[in-house]
Scaffold this motif. Structure first.
Motif, mmCIF file in Angstrom:
data_model
loop_
_atom_site.group_PDB
_atom_site.id
_atom_site.type_symbol
_atom_site.label_atom_id
_atom_site.label_comp_id
_atom_site.label_asym_id
_atom_site.label_seq_id
_atom_site.Cartn_x
_atom_site.Cartn_y
_atom_site.Cartn_z
ATOM 1 N N PHE A 15 0.828 -1.198 0.000
ATOM 2 C CA PHE A 15 0.000 0.000 0.000
ATOM 3 C C PHE A 15 0.867 1.254 0.000
ATOM 4 N N MET A 16 1.911 1.267 0.821
ATOM 5 C CA MET A 16 2.782 2.443 0.890
ATOM 6 C C MET A 16 3.535 2.648 -0.425
ATOM 7 N N LEU A 17 3.978 1.570 -1.055
ATOM 8 C CA LEU A 17 4.661 1.705 -2.338
ATOM 9 C C LEU A 17 3.726 2.271 -3.406
ATOM 10 N N ILE A 18 2.494 1.807 -3.418
ATOM 11 C CA ILE A 18 1.511 2.320 -4.380
ATOM 12 C C ILE A 18 1.236 3.796 -4.120
ATOM 13 N N MET A 19 1.090 4.184 -2.850
ATOM 14 C CA MET A 19 0.823 5.590 -2.527
ATOM 15 C C MET A 19 2.010 6.479 -2.894
ATOM 16 N N ILE A 22 1.945 6.899 -6.689
ATOM 17 C CA ILE A 22 0.895 7.840 -7.089
ATOM 18 C C ILE A 22 1.330 9.278 -6.792
ATOM 19 N N GLY A 23 1.898 9.490 -5.616
ATOM 20 C CA GLY A 23 2.367 10.833 -5.260
ATOM 21 C C GLY A 23 3.449 11.326 -6.202
ATOM 22 N N TYR A 24 4.381 10.461 -6.555
ATOM 23 C CA TYR A 24 5.442 10.834 -7.491
ATOM 24 C C TYR A 24 4.860 11.145 -8.865
ATOM 25 N N ASP A 25 3.918 10.334 -9.327
ATOM 26 C CA ASP A 25 3.300 10.533 -10.628
ATOM 27 C C ASP A 25 2.568 11.873 -10.686
ATOM 28 N N ILE A 26 1.818 12.176 -9.646
ATOM 29 C CA ILE A 26 1.095 13.446 -9.607
ATOM 30 C C ILE A 26 2.071 14.617 -9.571
ATOM 31 N N SER A 27 3.143 14.484 -8.790
ATOM 32 C CA SER A 27 4.090 15.590 -8.673
ATOM 33 C C SER A 27 4.819 15.854 -9.990
ATOM 34 N N GLN A 28 4.986 14.859 -10.814
ATOM 35 C CA GLN A 28 5.646 15.056 -12.103
ATOM 36 C C GLN A 28 4.722 15.698 -13.128
ATOM 37 N N ARG A 29 3.431 15.572 -12.947
ATOM 38 C CA ARG A 29 2.468 16.118 -13.917
ATOM 39 C C ARG A 29 2.024 17.536 -13.587
#
Length: 52
Positions: A15-19, A22-29
């Motif tokens: 769960f922590m790896l997925i979160m 997701i956080g990294y993906d959002i921050s790059q966009r």
């Protein structure tokens, strides 16, 4: 360590790896709001550079 604790630990790590992903993906966009400056000026300069 009991079987239930091991299962919980594995699920928690997943769960922590997925979160984090997701956080990294959002921050790059997205960009930081303070770095945008005046939006009208940015739009006009982007349109001008595209026309050239």
């Amino acid at each position: 360590m009991s079987k239930n604790k091991k299962i919980f630990l594995v699920l928690f790590v997943l769960f922590m790896l997925i979160m984090l992903w997701i956080g990294y993906d959002i921050s790059q966009r997205t960009t930081f709001p303070g770095s945008k400056g005046n939006l009208k000026e940015r739009i006009s300069t982007e349109v001008e550079t595209e026309k050239k």
